[in-house]
Scaffold this active site. Sequence first.
Site, PDB file in Angstrom:
ATOM      1  N   GLU A 278      36.385  31.442  33.436  1.00  0.00           N
ATOM      2  CA  GLU A 278      35.228  31.452  34.320  1.00  0.00           C
ATOM      3  C   GLU A 278      34.739  30.015  34.521  1.00  0.00           C
ATOM      4  OE1 GLU A 278      34.168  34.047  35.803  1.00  0.00           O
ATOM      5  OE2 GLU A 278      34.932  35.750  34.643  1.00  0.00           O
TER       6      GLU A 278
ATOM      7  N   ASP B 262      38.720  51.106  45.618  1.00  0.00           N
ATOM      8  CA  ASP B 262      37.526  50.931  44.795  1.00  0.00           C
ATOM      9  C   ASP B 262      36.826  49.629  45.152  1.00  0.00           C
ATOM     10  OD1 ASP B 262      35.804  51.941  42.798  1.00  0.00           O
ATOM     11  OD2 ASP B 262      36.686  50.617  41.296  1.00  0.00           O
TER      12      ASP B 262
END
Length: 226
Positions: free
Chosen positions: A73, A99
């Site tokens: 990240e 989804d």
Amino acid sequence: MASRKDFIDLVAPIAVKLRLEGSPIFPSVRISQALLETGGKINAWNNLVGYKVGNGVLTPYWRGDRVSARTWEFINGQNVTNVIGDFRAYASIEDGFRDQDLLFQATRYAAVRSAGSPQAQTTALQQSGYATDPAYTSKLNAIIVTEGLTFFDEEVIRMLEKLQEQIAALNERVQSLEEQTALTVIPAWAKPGIDAAVKAGLIDTPEKGSYDFYRLITVLHRKGII
């Protein structure tokens, strides 16, 4: 070992199919995102877009299965590696994409849905906070160019145009068949029934009917219904 071409050949038909069904995501963007998130390797949990478990609310395409995997990240201006993330696991790649489309219905992704080009959509993805990587947009755009992925956006347009042509041809065929089956002169054997139907106010255009229409009127007349 599967190549990037094999990866694209597998993912592209799904991306095109979903776009044709109304997905807001350009096929080129979907494929480039899958390539960027996975490095071009199909993972065992069929999540090619880095979709994390998040709030954990079940959907028609995600039934709660999850996988913990190492990722990285961009936090406080720094790349943080070896971060453990919980990612959604799917029965199929298509379920994963569907989804994701549900996720994109959220208000924060309005610009993603309304984007008029792949470049506008990749920009909207980053600005909406989909990924923490500040270079997310430029990486997606580079993949789109390098792999020539806008071909699949154009393929959608071609398929839609072909479908419209087929529908138009079918409508012409139906109209032609209707014209062929319509009789311009009332058959003599049907005239008594037609006269009775006109007198009863049941029809007002007796000269415009098909063979089956005149046959039905005749049967009704002979049975005393008209």
